[in-house]
Design a protein around this motif. Structure first.
Motif, short mmCIF file in Angstrom:
data_model
loop_
_atom_site.label_atom_id
_atom_site.label_comp_id
_atom_site.label_asym_id
_atom_site.label_seq_id
_atom_site.Cartn_x
_atom_site.Cartn_y
_atom_site.Cartn_z
N GLU A 23 0.84 -1.19 0.00
CA GLU A 23 0.00 0.00 0.00
C GLU A 23 0.88 1.25 0.00
O GLU A 23 1.74 1.42 0.88
N HIS B 44 -12.38 -8.18 -1.81
CA HIS B 44 -11.74 -8.02 -3.11
C HIS B 44 -12.22 -6.76 -3.83
O HIS B 44 -11.48 -6.15 -4.59
N PHE C 255 -10.05 -3.65 -3.55
CA PHE C 255 -8.72 -3.58 -4.16
C PHE C 255 -8.77 -2.65 -5.37
O PHE C 255 -9.56 -2.82 -6.29
N THR C 256 -7.90 -1.63 -5.36
CA THR C 256 -7.74 -0.73 -6.51
C THR C 256 -6.26 -0.54 -6.77
O THR C 256 -5.45 -0.46 -5.82
N GLU C 257 -5.87 -0.49 -8.05
CA GLU C 257 -4.47 -0.29 -8.38
C GLU C 257 -4.00 1.12 -8.05
O GLU C 257 -2.80 1.37 -7.97
N ALA C 258 -4.93 2.03 -7.86
CA ALA C 258 -4.54 3.38 -7.46
C ALA C 258 -3.94 3.40 -6.05
O ALA C 258 -3.08 4.22 -5.74
N ARG C 259 -4.37 2.45 -5.22
CA ARG C 259 -3.90 2.44 -3.83
C ARG C 259 -2.93 1.30 -3.55
O ARG C 259 -2.02 1.43 -2.73
N TYR C 260 -3.13 0.15 -4.22
CA TYR C 260 -2.38 -1.05 -3.86
C TYR C 260 -1.60 -1.59 -5.06
O TYR C 260 -2.06 -1.50 -6.20
#
Length: 736
Positions: free
Chosen positions: A104, A126, A129-134
């Motif tokens: 993160e 699930h 989950f976002t690629e902006a944060r993780y």
């Protein structure tokens, strides 16, 4: 609170450089703006299978929000610690499924600068989950077994959603003057080496040279698209390959015609266009391809007759010019050894067996398929047989042409099937009639019948494999197949000849029949297979092994005979004489029932031992020793004797056991002063059968109140022996 921040360095943190967010965008030259690991083994998540909840995050570099983040040391993660979870205030480590291990980090212009942390996302989260944060690191599968949650596997992606996966930079190519020393960071990298003009790619085990896929050769005697083999003259010359000899099998495919120093090039592995096919074949995309044994240099989808080499797969249908594109993958040579074509799996089966010959069929041609008698659908292109209820497959003779002609006595069938439970297999070493088949199980050695005995008056069906015995001759054998008017039997014992008119009795089924005549079966060499379909099923290939290695024959036969004759001994009485003859007329079932009544049955709670002294049976003693101990220590309650005129009667019966009951029968006045032969803790009940008997309390007998007991008819006195004297337990005055 647990530490969720691994040791790290970040380049460039906010306020460390003027406009750090702008400078960081230089990383996009590598990442193209994606959040990625900079190498496959960087920031990996490792699991020791002996642990149920602990993981280790390895050092490495990644790019998140254009910032290079380097974890500088190994970092431990315990999935039972709430602080690692993105919602630590909620229940955790309480679900089965795939947990995400993530890094993160969000770039912010702040002081202190944000740090990267290792977090856990539960299966039910699930959607958070976002690629902006993780940055996704690993999916960890957790199950609930034995009352606990535990890890069972780790994955580079979510098996249920492959869009969630580890990501790496997409520009994985480079140029070097010399090949660099191997490092795991090169996994997946393709490099061009200027000094040797070769390409390499990084695999999990090291650099792999591309040069083995394409090479220079003298192809002047070949045509483009032909399969070729290397001539062993040291000049890199190749000639058109053909499947008629081990030495002419394909090792390459011709790409261009020329000399070794000129235009001659061959493909050693991989994609090849415009490969030449054998004339008349109908090859479809996806078919398995073999080197032709009819036309040199050509491929075919029909299994050759003599030597077999798989050379890859068809990637297109054959065109009008007889060409197709293939994936060239030359396999090992499957020699036909003696008879038919073999695949590698059946060659391995043969090499590990007791047999010397094998014939296998993958249904790529009709060589071993009996088209006249079979009702199954033979798909030669996909290489399988299809059938449904009532269909039957018959093979042709599977014996090699150069077989020595001795009678086939043993065989074994293995097969690759779909819905195997719907198939019934049979085999024949005669192969000429429909009344000569013997059923067998796959992957088990089958012994062919040696005698055909004609019978009449059959009372019931005999069981396959059961022992039969003649009531006059005493000869015995084992049933291979039961037909209406005859039996096929093997391993005949005794003189080998049954007596006309004698009764043949099945030892398991109880069936009987009258023997008429017999015929020896010792010259059959026509080996065939039959398979009956009970419902929808498919057979992809099968193999039959036959002819036992002579060096093993005696050992195998002895083991079989010993087991079968020992069975006959055991049927009546356990024995080590191994002659197969009954030694006791009591059937073993009767013995079993008697034994159950004696020791109790583990399978039937209604059957209990007929004695209650189980406490004396110990692991350190045999049952016989335990029973002897019981007999010697405890009185037997149903054993008694009568004393007449004895002042010191014995309490030992005529068979040596201690008495439990003593009945007096004195016609005149008699005083008893002792009971002889007592053992420790023996209990003795005296029943007065008269009014003339007195038991005296004295040195040997201690009665209540130390007073004598003058008995009357029907009175009783109960004593126990202490080892030195008899002591009164109780008395009953019953003469009213």
């Amino acid at each position: 609170m647990s530490n969720i921040y691994p040791l790290q360095q970040r380049t460039i943190d906010s306020y460390e450089s003027y406009n750090s967010n702008v400078v960081n965008r230089i990383t996009r030259m590598v990442t193209l703006g994606e959040n990625v690991m900079l190498a496959p083994n960087f920031i990996d998540v490792l699991w020791d299978s002996t642990s149920i909840s602990e993981l280790t995050v390895t050092p490495g570099k990644c790019v998140k929000d254009d910032v290079i983040i380097e974890l500088t040391d190994y970092f431990s993660v315990d999935m039972t610690v709430s602080d690692f979870y993105i919602t630590p205030e909620e229940p955790y480590w309480n679900e089965v499924g795939y947990y995400y291990i993530v890094l993160e980090y969000i770039y912010l212009k702040s002081r202190p600068a944000p740090r990267a942390s290792i977090r856990i996302i539960k299966p039910s989260q699930h959607g958070l989950f976002t690629e902006a944060r993780y940055l996704f690191l690993k999916a960890v599968r957790v199950v609930f077994e034995g009352g606990i949650f535990k890890i069972v596997s780790v994955h580079d992606w979510n098996p249920n959603d492959i869009s969630v996966m580890r990501k790496y930079p997409l520009n994985y190519a480079g140029i070097f003057d010399v090949l660099p020393e191997w490092d795991d960071k090169y996994i997946g990298v393709v490099v061009y080496i200027t000094s040797t003009e070769n390409f390499y790619w990084g695999t999990a085990s090291g650099w792999q040279d591309f040069s083995h896929i394409k090479a220079a050769a003298d192809t002047s005697e070949c045509a483009v698209g032909e399969l070729a083999y290397l001539v062993s003259d040291g000049n890199m010359k190749v000639l058109p390959a053909i499947a008629t000899s081990h030495s002419t099998m394909a090792s390459c495919c011709v790409l261009s015609v020329g000399s070794v120093g000129g235009l001659g090039l061959v493909r050693l592995y991989g994609y090849v266009e415009n490969v030449l096919a054998e004339s008349g074949t109908e090859i479809k995309c996806g078919h398995v391809l073999y080197l032709s044994d009819q036309e040199a240099g050509r491929v075919t989808n029909l299994l050759p007759l003599s030597h077999v080499q798989s050379v890859g797969w068809a990637l297109t249908d054959i065109d009008e010019e007889g060409k197709l594109n293939i994936w060239f993958a030359p396999g090992s040579i499957g020699s036909c050894c003696d008879d038919g074509a073999h695949s590698d799996i059946y060659q391995d089966l043969l090499s590990g067996s007791i047999f010397t010959h094998i014939t296998s069929d993958s249904f790529r041609n009709y060589v071993f398929y009996d088209e006249l008698r079979s009702t199954t659908s033979h798909d030669v292109f996909d290489g399988k047989l299809n059938g449904s209820n009532g269909d039957v497959f018959y093979s042709d003779n599977l014996i090699a042409d150069d077989f020595d002609g001795t009678c086939v006595t043993h065989c074994q069938i293995s097969a690759n099937c779909e819905n195997e439970e719907n198939l019934v297999w049979s085999v024949s070493n005669n192969g000429s009639t429909d009344d000569d088949w013997e059923s067998l199980n796959l992957n088990e050695i089958h012994i062919f019948s040696s005698h055909n005995i004609e019978i009449t008056g059959k009372t019931d069906d005999f069981i396959i494999g059961e022992r039969i015995v003649g009531d006059v001759s005493g000869n015995a054998g084992y049933v291979n197949m039961d037909y209406t008017t005859y039996l096929l039997i093997r391993d005949v014992e005794g003189t080998g000849s049954f007596s006309p008119g004698e009764t043949i009795i099945g030892q398991e089924s109880g069936a009987s029949a009258t023997f008429s005549s017999q015929t020896l079966r010792d010259d059959f060499v026509d080996l065939r297979v039959r398979c009956d379909f009970l419902d929808t099923a498919s057979i992809y290939d099968y193999g039959i092994l036959y002819e036992i290695d002579g060096s093993l024959q005696e050992f195998i036969d002895n083991r079989l005979i010993n087991i079968e004759t020992l069975y006959a001994d055991l049927y009546s009485i356990p024995s080590i004489d191994n002659d197969g003859l009954a030694n006791l007329p009591v059937p073993i079932q009767t013995c079993k029932s008697n034994l159950q009544l004696f020791v109790g049955s583990p399978n039937d709670s209604a059957i209990q031992p007929n004695y209650d002294s189980l406490r004396h049976i110990t692991q350190s003693q045999s049952l016989k020793q335990s029973i002897e101990k019981i007999d010697s220590i405890l009185p037997i309650s149903n054993v008694s004797r009568t004393t007449t005129g004895e002042s010191t009667p014995s309490v030992i019966s005529v068979d040596g056991k201690q008495l439990g009951i003593l009945l007096t029968n004195n016609s005149g006045s008699t005083t008893i002063t002792n009971f002889l032969g007592g053992v420790d803790f023996q209990i003795l009940i005296i029943i007065f059968g008269d009014g003339n008997t007195t038991v005296q309390s004295g040195a040997n007998i201690k009665l209540n109140g130390l007073s004598n007991m003058i008995g009357a008819t029907n009175d009783t006195l109960t004593l126990i022996y202490t080892g030195s004297l008899w002591v009164e337990l109780s008395r009953s005055v019953n003469n009213s």
